[in-house]
Each structure stands twice: as C-alpha cells, then as structure tokens.
Design an enzyme around this catalytic site. Structure first.
Site, PDB file in Angstrom:
ATOM      1  CB  CYS A   2      -1.182   0.235   1.091  1.00 23.96           C
ATOM      2  SG  CYS A   2      -1.969  -1.246   1.545  1.00 23.96           S
ATOM      3  NE  ARG A  50      -6.734  -4.377   0.620  1.00 25.61           N
ATOM      4  CZ  ARG A  50      -7.536  -4.586  -0.375  1.00 25.61           C
ATOM      5  NH1 ARG A  50      -8.146  -4.191  -1.027  1.00 25.61           N
ATOM      6  NH2 ARG A  50      -7.764  -5.867  -0.344  1.00 25.61           N
ATOM      7  CG  LEU A  51      -1.076  -4.857  -5.227  1.00 31.10           C
ATOM      8  CD1 LEU A  51      -1.718  -4.826  -6.953  1.00 31.10           C
ATOM      9  CD2 LEU A  51       0.065  -4.815  -5.823  1.00 31.10           C
ATOM     10  CB  ALA A  52      -5.859  -7.194  -3.604  1.00 25.79           C
ATOM     11  CB  ILE A  53      -1.348  -9.148  -0.374  1.00 25.48           C
ATOM     12  CG1 ILE A  53      -0.437  -7.847  -1.110  1.00 25.48           C
ATOM     13  CG2 ILE A  53      -0.175 -10.340  -0.355  1.00 25.48           C
ATOM     14  CD1 ILE A  53       0.281  -7.774  -2.859  1.00 25.48           C
ATOM     15  CG  LEU A  54      -2.840 -11.409   2.602  1.00 24.15           C
ATOM     16  CD1 LEU A  54      -2.927 -11.391   4.088  1.00 24.15           C
ATOM     17  CD2 LEU A  54      -2.432 -12.719   2.637  1.00 24.15           C
ATOM     18  CG  ASN A  76       3.722   0.756   2.809  1.00 24.13           C
ATOM     19  OD1 ASN A  76       3.493  -0.619   1.980  1.00 24.13           O
ATOM     20  ND2 ASN A  76       4.019   1.642   2.729  1.00 24.13           N
ATOM     21  N   GLY A  77       2.678  -2.331   4.449  1.00 26.18           N
ATOM     22  CA  GLY A  77       3.026  -3.459   4.365  1.00 26.18           C
ATOM     23  C   GLY A  77       2.801  -4.275   4.750  1.00 26.18           C
TER      24      GLY A  77
END
EC number: 6.3.5.4
Length: 634
Positions: A2, A50-54, A76-77
C-alpha cells in the site's frame, strides 16, 4: 502492499492542507492501484492506497476504524506473525471483524500502546489517530524496508510513503545543500535528511507521537550488537550454521503467505539461490525470475540461476535484455524518482520488477545478506587492511603507479587498478575515513568543486560534518569488522539497497519481501563473530558453508559479478546530446546557478577522454539530479 499519507494540523491555517489529501493519495497510485480510502476528522486526515495481497473479508479496507470509533489506522506493509498475535488477542477477549494484519495492529495498539511495535515481525509504515486523545502515532519498521517521510512546521505535520505525496500537499521546495553535497558523494541521500529542507526520513526502528503541538520521537529498535558478547559466542561454527538455516527457513516460510501469484528473484548468486532453495521446501512449483544481459556476457549469470531452478523444479522465466532494452527504460526510471537517487542498477531492478509483475504480485529476494554477512569486495578489503601482511603492504607501496594507470569500471584491468588505488588509500586511513572513502564515488573536495560559489556557501560545514559523524558513529579504532557491517545496515541498506528495491518495485506495483531481513535473522547475524563471516579466502562464509548442501557446486566456483549498467557507452553516444545540449550544457548550468560551469565542463572533458575513471557515475548523478530539478523545481 500500500501507500499512506496524512495531515495533522496544529492551527486553523494547517487545517487548510486537508483539502489536498485526495491529491496526495492520488500521487502514489502505483503503490496501490486496486483501491483508495480517506479519513478526515477535525485536525487529522489520513489517506490510503491499496494493492490486494490477501483475500480479505469485508471491512478489510483502509483507513480502518475500530468498533468504538475512537481509533483509525492507515498501514503500508506486511506483518508476517499477525495470525499468532491475533489468536493471543482473541484469548484476551478482543473481537475481530476481518482477517487482516491491519486490524491486528490496531487492536494491539489499543491494548498495549506504543510498545506493541516490538512484537511485530514484518515491514511497515503506519499511522494511528486517536480521536479521544486527539493524538497521532507514526512508526516505521526496524530495517527501513518501507519508507516514511515527515514534514513539520508551526501549522501542521505531513507524512507520506513517497515525496510525491508531500509535494501534492504543498511542502516548501527548498534545497538542502548539505544533502546535495552528500548526494554528489554517495549517489543517494542518507537519512534523516532528504533533498528538501524540512522534510525528513523517519529513521528505521523509530516512531513519532504527536499530541497537541508536541512531537515526541523515540527509537524502539536497534540491532542488538555487543562486541564483547559476539566475541564470546558459545555456539560452535557447525551449530551456528544449523541455527542460521533454521531461522532463515522460518523467515522464508512466513513470507510465502499470499493469495496472489508469488515468486522469487533468482540472480544466480548465493543469496537469492538460498531463498529459492528454502522457499521450495514450502511451496510447489515456485515461480522464479532472472534477467540476462545479451550484450554484456561478463555480467550474465542466468546459467547459474538455471542450475538452481532445475534443481528445485521451479517455473523459471529468464528476461533476456539488450542494452537497448535498458536504454528504453531510462526515462521511466527518471520520471518516477521524486528525490535524486543515482544507483544506476535501479534501471535493471526496474525492468526486473516490471517483467516479474506480469506474472506475480509478490516476489522474494536475497537483499540484506551482503550487508550482514560481509559479502562485498570492500569487506574483503577491510579484512585485509586489518590483517595487514605482505600483500597489503605491497599494494600500498605501488600507490604512485595506481595513480597514473587508467582506471575504469568498464574493463577488468581498469577496474582492478581502481580497486588497488582505493585499497591503497584505505591502508593509510583510520576506520572512519576509510569507510567513508570506500562508500563514496567522489570525495568531499571534488563534490564541492562541482557546486557554484553560491551553493558552496550554502553547504554548512558543521552540519555536514555532524551528519557524517552520525553515519560513522559505530566505527572505532579498536573495533572489528562487525562495526563496518553495522554501519552498512544503517547507511547502505536503508538508503541505497532497500530504497532502490522499494522505488523500482513500487513503480510497477510489485511487493518484494527479503527473508534475510527478518528481525530474528538480523539479531542472530550480529551475535556472530567476524571469523564466522569472513576469512582470507571467503566472503559471506557462514552463508556459503551453511547452504552448500542445498546449492549446485558451480555457484561456488566463480567470483561475484554484480552488474554495471553501460552508462559510459550511452554517454558517449545516445545520451551525448542530453549532456552537451540540455541538462549539463553550459547555458543551463549557468542559468540554474547550482553547479559550477567550469567544474561540470571539466567532468565532461574527462568523460570523453581515454581515462574516464569513475566519471560516468558522477555524470549519472548529475543527470538524475537535473532531470529531477526540471520536473519538480522549475
């Protein structure tokens, strides 16, 4: 993965900055192209991308507010131990409405206050607003894997993941000339300084607590290095190796949690190969990615990467690049940089990240091993200086010869002469001066000579020396090589290596996770004596020995190559008009007023001579700065 940004106003004038919050968030869209969010209450504004990781349940987006409405977080992280922490909180009666690490952080803060940071295993920049107390808490991870910038004046405080956001909020664009001087020497700017006066990098392992008009800064983590305890480490060398494998295996497994395509960078070197070997224990059909250099076979290590990929049956992809491919992305990199940063290998990292992002959203890397375990040539040089002996004295005795012979990174012979000259100088220096000399491309005098007379007057000598002393504070005349590694961890790692990876991966919406920087691995590394890390024959000794059974023997039979972007060729050909007619032209330099026309002219003369030395690195630093200046200062 993020990006975050925010405003905390001290006055009514400061509240007017809240109107720029959306623009500040939009400025970092590449860090989070999937969604965005905002929170504004009275004096505080928080922004998030946000970039969706989960695969998150409902209410997983940010900013996130607890059910009482009192606390709101932007984060962020990634926190790799959040599931364990979540279970402990549930046993204590805490209720959760999502499966996110963000909510775990928020509940930990509510339960334990600022001390909760010591429990986190991961990388992050975060901010938590307490509506009832009217306070803001800002923190950065231990190693500095994620950036966090802060600006404060009498009316307000800003924070953001990138300078782009702060510029959108309206920070004053006033050059810090000490930072510029250090940039010209190092090719990057050490924290806490930035290129702008008033804008600071929050140091790794630190937090800020803001309440009313008072700002408290505190360090919550530092690498626990004790030279006396390290020298008396009771573990045998064999047990040290076993412990390293155990800790790094756990760190790698933690970093494989994701609901998106995941892979690993595989350069063909020891570090990334170790990570791939360990990751393959925990996931089938791991995706691995390498870049090769068709026009620069000396630097192409893809055959070694292929050996590792074949051994562990990974889904391996090689991106075979030409110099034209590299050249085609120069301005993509220059356009993304929002603070001068001139490590030219960023170009290769940008392309690797761009190509990897086509197939994966998260990638593991081997970053951090060289700094902790003595993997650079300068570490072997430092070891040899401290050991002394005939060979070291012989190199120093030929100092006059090294001064006159041609030096260049672009040929084997020229590079060896360059290394001999730097080693010879180092033999005659103390540990602090030697470290600074070997860390820089240009000495202080030559850097100052590139500046105009007016700019030189603006470089405060006392402030410059103080910042230099802060960087070198861990080095002592009676210390050992671990102090050099500790200095690397506080300078080279966060402000060059990690900054490079973060910038270039975020430019392509890719998250990079380095298992070597797990706090358990780092703490263990600095409990080891020097002889476990380096001897007269081997750099990064314990890493090489501990993982030898897992890796192809061919990886141990060759030198570490690294990679040199062919800047010199470009400067003498394709980029020559940019140098002579645009960014470094006499007319532009004179009108700009920052640099010395004569100093830049002399540098260009050397560039086109038969003995360019390291001048191309200096030219690149100037081009990066000038391009940045045109985008952000004109």
């Amino acid at each position: 993965m993020c990006g975050i940004t925010g405003v905390f106003a001290f006055t009514d004038a400061g509240r007017r900055s809240l109107s720029a919050l959306h623009a500040s968030t939009d400025a970092i869209i590449s860090r989070g192209p999937d969604s965005q969010g905002h929170f504004v209450y009275d004096r505080c504004g928080l922004g998030f991308r946000r970039l969706a990781i989960l695969d998150l349940t409902a209410d997983g987006n940010q900013p996130m507010t607890d059910e009482s409405g009192r606390y709101t977080i932007v984060f962020n992280g990634e926190i790799f131990n959040f599931k364990e922490l979540r279970q402990k909180l549930i046993k204590k009666g805490h209720r959760f409405h999502s499966q996110t690490d963000t909510e775990v952080i928020l509940q930990l803060y509510i339960a334990e206050g600022r001390g909760f940071l010591k429990k986190l295993n991961g990388f992050f920049g975060l901010a938590i607003y307490d509506k009832e107390e009217d306070s803001l808490f800002i923190a950065r991870d231990r190693m500095g894997e994620k950036p966090l910038l802060v600006y404060r004046d009498e009316d307000k405080m800003f924070f953001a993941s990138e300078m782009k956001s702060l510029l959108a909020l309206g920070v004053p664009r006033k050059l810090d000339y000490v930072a510029l001087s250090h940039y010209l020497q190092l090719n990057y700017i050490p924290g806490p300084a930035t290129i702008f006066k008033g804008v600071k990098k929050l140091l790794p392992g630190h937090y800020l607590f803001i309440k009313g008009g008072k700002v408290v800064k505190k360090r919550y983590y530092k690498i626990p290095y004790d030279p006396k305890k390290t020298a008396k480490n009771k573990l045998s060398y064999e047990d040290q190796q076993k412990k390293l494998v155990e800790l790094l295996d756990d760190a790698t497994a933690r970093r494989l949690v994701a609901d998106v395509p995941l892979g690993a960078f595989l350069s063909g070197g020891i570090d990334s190969s170790v990570i791939v070997a360990l990751a393959s224990r925990h996931t089938q059909h791991l995706n691995t990615f390498s870049i090769g250099y068709r026009d620069e076979p000396f630097f192409d290590e893809t055959k070694y990467a292929k050996l590792v990929a074949e051994r562990y049956k990974t889904n391996h992809t090689v991106f075979s690049l030409t110099n034209q491919d590299l050249y085609d992305h120069i301005f993509d990199v220059l356009d993304y940089i929002d603070e001068p940063f001139a490590d030219s290998s960023a170009l290769a990292v940008y392309i690797l990240s761009k190509r990897t992002r086509e197939k994966a959203t998260v990638a593991l890397s081997g970053d951090g091993a060289d700094e902790m375990f003595a993997g650079y040539n300068k570490h072997m040089g430092e070891f040899q200086v401290r050991q002394g002996g005939f060979k070291a004295e012989a190199v120093t005795g030929l100092n006059l010869l090294w001064d006159v012979l041609p030096k260049s990174r672009n040929s084997f012979f020229g590079n060896r002469i360059r290394q001999f000259q730097r080693f010879s100088r180092g033999m005659l220096s103390g540990p602090k001066d030697r470290y600074w000399d070997w860390a820089t491309f240009v000495n202080e005098k030559d850097a100052r000579n590139l500046l105009s007379a007016d700019s030189r007057r603006k470089v405060g000598k006392k402030l410059a020396e103080k910042r230099r002393k802060d960087v070198l504070q861990h080095l002592h005349a009676d210390g050992d090589l671990n102090e050099v590694l500790l200095t690397d961890m506080n300078l080279v790692l966060p402000y060059d290596m990690l900054a490079k990876v973060d910038l270039m991966s975020m430019a392509n919406s890719l998250e990079v996770r380095p298992p070597f920087l797990d706090p358990n691995v780092v703490n263990f590394a600095f409990s080891l004596p020097v002889e476990s890390k380096i001897d007269a024959k081997m750099k990064k000794k314990i890493v090489q020995d501990a993982f030898r059974p897992m890796l192809p023997e061919e990886l141990y039979k060759r030198p570490k190559h690294g990679f040199e972007v062919p800047l010199l060729k470009w400067f003498r050909n394709e980029l020559r008009p940019l140098i002579e007619d645009d960014l470094l032209s006499d007319g532009f330099i004179e009108a700009q007023g920052i640099f010395s026309v004569d100093g830049i002219r002399a540098l260009k003369t050397q560039l086109f001579s038969r003995n360019p030395g390291d001048v191309h690195a200096r030219i690149w630093a100037l081009i990066v700065f000038q391009h940045w200046w045109k985008r952000h200062m004109m």
